[in-house]
Structure formats: C-alpha cells, structure tokens
Design a protein around this motif. Structure first.
Motif, short mmCIF file in Angstrom:
data_model
loop_
_atom_site.label_atom_id
_atom_site.label_comp_id
_atom_site.label_asym_id
_atom_site.label_seq_id
_atom_site.Cartn_x
_atom_site.Cartn_y
_atom_site.Cartn_z
N LEU A 64 -8.21 -2.80 -4.22
CA LEU A 64 -7.16 -3.05 -5.19
C LEU A 64 -6.60 -1.75 -5.75
O LEU A 64 -5.39 -1.62 -5.97
N ALA A 65 -7.48 -0.77 -5.98
CA ALA A 65 -7.02 0.52 -6.49
C ALA A 65 -6.13 1.22 -5.48
O ALA A 65 -5.10 1.80 -5.83
N VAL A 66 -6.51 1.16 -4.21
CA VAL A 66 -5.68 1.77 -3.16
C VAL A 66 -4.34 1.05 -3.07
O VAL A 66 -3.29 1.68 -2.96
N ARG A 69 -2.24 2.12 -5.99
CA ARG A 69 -1.79 3.51 -5.81
C ARG A 69 -0.62 3.58 -4.82
O ARG A 69 0.37 4.27 -5.04
N ARG A 70 -0.74 2.84 -3.72
CA ARG A 70 0.34 2.83 -2.73
C ARG A 70 1.60 2.20 -3.29
O ARG A 70 2.71 2.66 -3.03
N ASP A 71 1.43 1.13 -4.08
CA ASP A 71 2.58 0.48 -4.70
C ASP A 71 3.26 1.42 -5.69
O ASP A 71 4.49 1.52 -5.72
N GLU A 72 2.45 2.16 -6.45
CA GLU A 72 2.98 3.13 -7.39
C GLU A 72 3.75 4.23 -6.66
O GLU A 72 4.84 4.64 -7.07
N ALA A 73 3.20 4.72 -5.56
CA ALA A 73 3.87 5.76 -4.78
C ALA A 73 5.17 5.24 -4.18
O ALA A 73 6.17 5.95 -4.13
N LYS A 74 5.16 3.99 -3.72
CA LYS A 74 6.36 3.39 -3.15
C LYS A 74 7.47 3.31 -4.19
O LYS A 74 8.62 3.65 -3.93
N HIS A 75 7.10 2.88 -5.41
CA HIS A 75 8.10 2.79 -6.48
C HIS A 75 8.59 4.18 -6.90
O HIS A 75 9.76 4.34 -7.22
N ALA A 76 7.72 5.16 -6.87
CA ALA A 76 8.14 6.52 -7.22
C ALA A 76 9.15 7.05 -6.21
O ALA A 76 10.12 7.70 -6.57
N ARG A 77 8.90 6.76 -4.92
CA ARG A 77 9.87 7.20 -3.89
C ARG A 77 11.20 6.48 -4.06
O ARG A 77 12.26 7.08 -3.93
N THR A 78 11.15 5.19 -4.37
CA THR A 78 12.38 4.42 -4.55
C THR A 78 13.16 4.94 -5.75
O THR A 78 14.37 5.11 -5.68
N ASP A 79 12.45 5.22 -6.86
CA ASP A 79 13.11 5.74 -8.05
C ASP A 79 13.70 7.12 -7.80
O ASP A 79 14.80 7.43 -8.25
#
Length: 92
Positions: A64-66, A69-79
């Motif tokens: 779940l942590a991974v 983290r991947r979801d957070e990175a994906k949103h950071a790239r989108t932003d």
C-alpha cells in the motif's frame, strides 16, 4: 541412540526458532535500509492504520505504501506538466 535423537530434535527446534526470527526481522530491516529517514514517520502511520490484527501485516502495508508513493509521483508529474505547458505555435 537416544542422545542422537535429542540432538536432532534440538537442532530442528533451533532452526525453526532462527527461521521465525529472521522472518519477523527481515521486513523491518528492509524498511530501515530502504525508506528515507524523513518518510519513516509517514510509513509508520500507514503501517499502524493498516494493522487490523495483533499480528502486523507488514507486506500488505508495504505494498500500500508503494502504491501511495507511485500515485503521489504520478500526480506530481501531472501537476508539473500542467504548470509548464508546451508553447503552441501561432497560426500561419
């Protein structure tokens, strides 16, 4: 002969205990070695939130942590992409 059986039983018990200790400690050692110090508190909170039984379900929590983290990175790239759009060419 009885001494040999006792020795084998004691050896088997020692191997079983050692295996259990390694299985319990290995995930924690991996977390300590891999997770950056500034993110350990967040991971600890996530592990505590995912623990629904007296026995800690560390592998589920790590997955779940991974995922988080991947979801957070994906949103950071989108932003980041939305903040710096590619310049459009003017019509000819």
């Amino acid at each position: 002969m009885t001494g040999f059986v006792v020795l084998v039983a004691a050896g088997a018990l020692a191997v079983l205990i050692l295996t259990e200790l390694v299985a319990a400690a290995l995930p924690v050692l991996i977390v300590i070695a891999v997770v950056p110090p500034e993110e350990r508190e967040g991971l600890a909170k996530l592990l505590a939130a995912c623990d629904s039984s007296p026995k800690l379900r560390l592998w589920t929590a790590l997955r779940l942590a991974v995922w988080a983290r991947r979801d957070e990175a994906k949103h950071a790239r989108t932003d980041a992409h939305r903040q710096h759009p590619v310049a459009k060419r003017p019509p000819v």
